[in-house]
Design an enzyme around this catalytic site. Structure first.
Site, PDB file in Angstrom:
ATOM      1  N   LYS A   1       4.655 119.770  96.654  1.00 33.60           N
ATOM      2  CA  LYS A   1       4.006 120.715  95.730  1.00 33.60           C
ATOM      3  C   LYS A   1       4.965 121.845  95.376  1.00 33.60           C
ATOM      4  O   LYS A   1       5.990 122.034  96.041  1.00 33.60           O
ATOM      5  CB  LYS A   1       2.732 121.267  96.370  1.00 33.60           C
ATOM      6  CG  LYS A   1       2.972 122.009  97.677  1.00 33.60           C
ATOM      7  CD  LYS A   1       1.654 122.290  98.407  1.00 33.60           C
ATOM      8  CE  LYS A   1       1.912 122.960  99.742  1.00 33.60           C
ATOM      9  NZ  LYS A   1       0.669 123.024 100.555  1.00 33.60           N
TER      10      LYS A   1
ATOM     11  N   TYR B   1      18.554 152.332  93.663  1.00 31.69           N
ATOM     12  CA  TYR B   1      17.337 153.044  93.263  1.00 31.69           C
ATOM     13  C   TYR B   1      16.764 153.838  94.426  1.00 31.69           C
ATOM     14  O   TYR B   1      16.700 153.356  95.563  1.00 31.69           O
ATOM     15  CB  TYR B   1      16.273 152.038  92.802  1.00 31.69           C
ATOM     16  CG  TYR B   1      16.522 151.507  91.404  1.00 31.69           C
ATOM     17  CD1 TYR B   1      16.590 152.365  90.316  1.00 31.69           C
ATOM     18  CD2 TYR B   1      16.676 150.145  91.180  1.00 31.69           C
ATOM     19  CE1 TYR B   1      16.810 151.869  89.023  1.00 31.69           C
ATOM     20  CE2 TYR B   1      16.886 149.644  89.900  1.00 31.69           C
ATOM     21  CZ  TYR B   1      16.953 150.522  88.832  1.00 31.69           C
ATOM     22  OH  TYR B   1      17.165 150.034  87.568  1.00 31.69           O
TER      23      TYR B   1
HETATM   24  C1  LIG Z   1       1.015 122.442 101.835  1.00 34.24           C
HETATM   25  C2  LIG Z   1       0.168 121.511 102.604  1.00 34.24           C
HETATM   26  C3  LIG Z   1       0.720 120.756 103.657  1.00 34.24           C
HETATM   27  C4  LIG Z   1       2.142 120.934 104.152  1.00 34.24           C
HETATM   28  O1  LIG Z   1       2.179 122.051 105.006  1.00 34.24           O
HETATM   29  P1  LIG Z   1       3.542 122.501 105.750  1.00 34.24           P
HETATM   30  O2  LIG Z   1       3.101 123.660 106.554  1.00 34.24           O
HETATM   31  O3  LIG Z   1       4.480 122.904 104.668  1.00 34.24           O
HETATM   32  O4  LIG Z   1       4.002 121.353 106.546  1.00 34.24           O
HETATM   33  C5  LIG Z   1      -0.084 119.829 104.280  1.00 34.24           C
HETATM   34  N1  LIG Z   1      -1.384 119.668 103.910  1.00 34.24           N
HETATM   35  C6  LIG Z   1      -1.951 120.403 102.917  1.00 34.24           C
HETATM   36  C7  LIG Z   1      -3.377 120.197 102.579  1.00 34.24           C
HETATM   37  C8  LIG Z   1      -1.197 121.354 102.242  1.00 34.24           C
HETATM   38  O5  LIG Z   1      -1.770 122.079 101.274  1.00 34.24           O
END
Ligand SMILES: *Cc1c(COP(=O)(O)O)cnc(C)c1O
Length: 357
Positions: free
Chosen positions: A35, A253
């Site tokens: 993702k 800044y």
């Molecule tokens: C993002 C996600 C994962 C992966 O999680 P990590 O902590 O990056 O291993 C697994 N399951 C679901 C439902 C997620 O949304």
């Protein structure tokens, strides 16, 4: 020469980290989580490194379709499922698997007359996505009766698998999942990276590693290298200006940093518009010519200042590593009071990704 910031993506590190995940989960099938453009690494670079994965999970429909159109044949799971009835035809057409986490989605699917591969998600305590346990039996029966599930997998997600002191809550969620699903003999999917490593008993049929595949540790109390994970992304840039400071001279800044001795500083072409965290404070580590140094003062949109005082042979165009090879992203995240997920995902589109094999 273009602006020197870039993110180098080490394709061999993807496959190395996937192999590590396999060693932790020898019996499970691996759904590599890609993702958010593969946690900021670029979807297609990740896919080329994850040849060996048994499937992919993500939640952007256009990216899932692009994967199919590129010829990828294995399961592709959409982690938030579909959002409207119209999308269901696309799921069917591209053979995409859908998480169903809400009763409304069951109604949409039944109405659509399509049949999909379904991952039915149960809320076992995180209270993010998932059916409430007391509705589970009724809803799964509806799915079975309506014949709109080509296949069923049962799923949940842990809130605390990465928190060392929260073992009890993980066990509680897992036991609740087992007890709710006891009478249903379908494949299961439970574990994210943290659970794969720390709670191997939860691995089940499909595991869903994300962050570990990108070479970052899911835990605050264990480094990536202790887990044999290799950084995939190295964010690097160069020094584009140099200044010599007297005692009392200020930097950046709001003059947040003030020299307490004669110093030499460098300005690096990297700022928060590139994805570097604006909240990183003075002393956040950086590498200059492979030597450790530190950030000085406020991160600005396109630049940061770094300390060159004790760095040998540093000058204009010296190489700077913000994180990656030699400087774990987890360490920078710790200084910036966030996690590696946020830093990796935030690397901006204007930063060119360069694949390295
Ligand atoms: C993002 C996600 C994962 C992966 O999680 P990590 O902590 O990056 O291993 C697994 N399951 C679901 C439902 C997620 O949304």
């Amino acid at each position: 020469m273009p602006r020197p910031i870039q993110a180098t993506i080490d394709i061999s590190a993807f496959s190395q980290n996937l192999a590590v995940a396999r060693q932790y989960a020898t019996k499970a099938r691996i759904m590599a989580v890609v993702k958010a453009d593969a946690y900021g690494h670029g979807l297609f670079s990740a896919v080329s490194g994850f040849n060996d994965a048994d499937g992919f999970a993500l939640l952007e429909l256009d990216a899932a379709i692009a994967l199919r159109e590129a010829g990828y044949q294995r399961p592709i799971l959409l982690l938030e499922g579909f959002f409207s009835t119209e999308e269901i035809a696309e799921f069917q057409r591209y053979r995409l698997s859908a998480v169903i986490h809400h009763e409304e989605q069951v109604a949409m699917l039944t109405k659509s007359k399509h049949a999909l591969d379904i991952f039915l998600k149960i809320n076992t305590g995180m209270n993010r996505l998932g059916l409430t346990p007391d509705r589970f039996s009724l809803i799964i029966q509806q799915l079975i009766d309506s014949q709109c599930a080509k296949s069923l997998t049962l799923m949940t997600h842990f809130a605390n698998a990465d928190v060392p002191s929260e073992k009890g809550s993980v066990i509680q969620q897992f036991e609740s999942f087992l007890s709710i699903t006891r009478d249903y003999h379908y494949p299961r999917s439970v574990s994210n990276s943290a659970a794969i490593v720390r709670y191997p008993e939860t691995q089940s049929d499909w595991v869903r590693p994300g962050i570990m595949l990108y070479g970052s540790s899911p835990f605050p109390d264990k480094t990536a290298s202790e887990l044999r994970l290799k950084p995939v992304m190295t964010l690097s840039s160069k020094i584009i200006a140099i200044h010599d400071l007297q005692i009392g001279d200020k930097v950046g800044y709001h003059a947040l940093f003030e020299a307490d001795r004669p110093m030499r500083i460098g300005i690096v072409a990297c700022g928060y518009a590139d994805g570097y965290p604006r909240h990183a404070p003075t002393n956040t580590p950086v590498l200059i010519n492979d030597q450790r140094s530190r950030l000085l003062g406020r991160v600005s949109m396109d630049m940061i200042a770094v300390d060159l005082t004790d760095i040998k042979h540093a000058g204009l165009n010296s190489a700077v590593i913000l994180w990656g090879e030699g400087l774990p992203v987890d360490e920078v995240a710790h200084y910036a009071n966030t996690n590696s997920y946020e830093l990796l995902c935030a690397v901006a589109p204007r930063v060119k990704r360069k694949m390295m094999r």
